[in-house]
Design a protein around this motif. Structure first.
Motif, PDB file in Angstrom:
ATOM      1  N   UNK A  77      42.298  39.519  47.221  1.00  0.00           N
ATOM      2  CA  UNK A  77      42.083  38.081  47.387  1.00  0.00           C
ATOM      3  C   UNK A  77      42.718  37.156  46.304  1.00  0.00           C
ATOM      4  N   UNK A  78      43.358  37.779  45.267  1.00  0.00           N
ATOM      5  CA  UNK A  78      43.821  37.198  44.196  1.00  0.00           C
ATOM      6  C   UNK A  78      42.947  35.923  43.600  1.00  0.00           C
ATOM      7  N   UNK A  79      41.553  36.487  43.357  1.00  0.00           N
ATOM      8  CA  UNK A  79      40.650  35.717  42.646  1.00  0.00           C
ATOM      9  C   UNK A  79      40.824  35.557  41.278  1.00  0.00           C
ATOM     10  N   UNK A  80      40.385  34.919  40.352  1.00  0.00           N
ATOM     11  CA  UNK A  80      40.565  35.000  38.892  1.00  0.00           C
ATOM     12  C   UNK A  80      39.346  35.929  38.468  1.00  0.00           C
ATOM     13  N   UNK A  81      39.572  36.463  37.361  1.00  0.00           N
ATOM     14  CA  UNK A  81      38.466  37.403  36.881  1.00  0.00           C
ATOM     15  C   UNK A  81      37.166  36.827  36.627  1.00  0.00           C
ATOM     16  N   UNK A  82      37.322  35.732  36.416  1.00  0.00           N
ATOM     17  CA  UNK A  82      36.141  35.022  36.135  1.00  0.00           C
ATOM     18  C   UNK A  82      35.268  34.603  37.313  1.00  0.00           C
ATOM     19  N   UNK A  83      36.084  34.092  38.290  1.00  0.00           N
ATOM     20  CA  UNK A  83      35.116  33.874  39.716  1.00  0.00           C
ATOM     21  C   UNK A  83      34.748  34.966  40.296  1.00  0.00           C
ATOM     22  N   UNK A  84      35.713  36.075  40.288  1.00  0.00           N
ATOM     23  CA  UNK A  84      35.338  37.150  40.859  1.00  0.00           C
ATOM     24  C   UNK A  84      34.011  37.839  40.268  1.00  0.00           C
ATOM     25  N   UNK A  85      34.086  37.805  39.085  1.00  0.00           N
ATOM     26  CA  UNK A  85      32.704  38.218  38.240  1.00  0.00           C
ATOM     27  C   UNK A  85      31.283  37.155  38.537  1.00  0.00           C
ATOM     28  N   UNK A  86      31.600  36.026  38.809  1.00  0.00           N
ATOM     29  CA  UNK A  86      30.426  35.027  39.212  1.00  0.00           C
ATOM     30  C   UNK A  86      29.922  35.454  40.395  1.00  0.00           C
TER      31      UNK A  86
ATOM     32  N   UNK B 270      29.465  51.415  41.037  1.00  0.00           N
ATOM     33  CA  UNK B 270      30.442  51.838  41.632  1.00  0.00           C
ATOM     34  C   UNK B 270      30.994  50.811  42.669  1.00  0.00           C
ATOM     35  N   UNK B 271      29.975  50.513  43.678  1.00  0.00           N
ATOM     36  CA  UNK B 271      30.241  49.711  44.751  1.00  0.00           C
ATOM     37  C   UNK B 271      30.566  48.296  44.224  1.00  0.00           C
ATOM     38  N   UNK B 272      29.706  47.807  43.178  1.00  0.00           N
ATOM     39  CA  UNK B 272      30.003  46.472  42.425  1.00  0.00           C
ATOM     40  C   UNK B 272      31.413  46.615  41.909  1.00  0.00           C
ATOM     41  N   UNK B 273      31.728  47.537  41.226  1.00  0.00           N
ATOM     42  CA  UNK B 273      33.301  47.565  40.580  1.00  0.00           C
ATOM     43  C   UNK B 273      34.411  47.563  41.825  1.00  0.00           C
ATOM     44  N   UNK B 274      34.302  48.311  42.681  1.00  0.00           N
ATOM     45  CA  UNK B 274      35.141  48.112  44.110  1.00  0.00           C
ATOM     46  C   UNK B 274      35.118  46.665  44.634  1.00  0.00           C
ATOM     47  N   UNK B 275      33.986  46.125  44.712  1.00  0.00           N
ATOM     48  CA  UNK B 275      34.124  44.813  45.339  1.00  0.00           C
ATOM     49  C   UNK B 275      34.619  43.847  44.469  1.00  0.00           C
ATOM     50  N   UNK B 276      34.566  43.995  43.065  1.00  0.00           N
ATOM     51  CA  UNK B 276      35.221  43.244  42.220  1.00  0.00           C
ATOM     52  C   UNK B 276      36.453  43.124  42.199  1.00  0.00           C
ATOM     53  N   UNK B 277      37.055  44.664  42.306  1.00  0.00           N
ATOM     54  CA  UNK B 277      38.491  45.088  42.495  1.00  0.00           C
ATOM     55  C   UNK B 277      39.271  44.376  43.487  1.00  0.00           C
ATOM     56  N   UNK B 278      38.531  44.356  44.644  1.00  0.00           N
ATOM     57  CA  UNK B 278      38.940  43.759  45.690  1.00  0.00           C
ATOM     58  C   UNK B 278      39.100  42.416  45.852  1.00  0.00           C
ATOM     59  N   UNK B 279      38.228  41.483  44.989  1.00  0.00           N
ATOM     60  CA  UNK B 279      38.259  40.287  45.172  1.00  0.00           C
ATOM     61  C   UNK B 279      39.399  39.802  44.063  1.00  0.00           C
ATOM     62  N   UNK B 280      39.706  40.573  43.105  1.00  0.00           N
ATOM     63  CA  UNK B 280      40.659  40.413  41.852  1.00  0.00           C
ATOM     64  C   UNK B 280      42.067  40.583  42.602  1.00  0.00           C
ATOM     65  N   UNK B 281      42.334  41.802  43.032  1.00  0.00           N
ATOM     66  CA  UNK B 281      43.453  42.251  43.549  1.00  0.00           C
ATOM     67  C   UNK B 281      44.018  41.836  44.969  1.00  0.00           C
TER      68      UNK B 281
END
Length: 74
Positions: free
Chosen positions: A36-45, A23-34
């Motif tokens: 910080x406007x990061x691409x899904x691929x870069x956020x996942x990496x 859940x923490x990982x998903x929240x961090x991923x969401x923050x990076x994408x939404x």
């Protein structure tokens, strides 16, 4: 994120088990994408490199069941 070597625990019917850490990982991923406007691929990496070596707590009782077919929308 599994393409970038961050793997989720799965049940026999292929449903994903989310532990607290996930859940923490998903929240961090969401923050990076939404935010910080990061691409899904870069956020996942970034997320995978930061969290993939942190062990998941197997005996966690706070499990959230989730269908693997649900995707985040940007």
């Amino acid at each position: 994120m599994e393409d970038t070597h961050y793997f989720f625990s799965r049940m026999d019917n292929n449903k994903i088990l989310f532990f607290d850490r996930d859940v923490v990982v998903q929240k961090y991923f969401k923050e990076l994408v939404q935010i910080q406007n990061m691409s899904l691929q870069n956020a996942a990496i970034i997320v995978a490199s930061k969290f993939k070596d942190i062990p998941s707590i197997k005996d966690n009782t706070d499990i959230v069941e989730h269908s693997p077919n649900v995707h985040l929308q940007k």
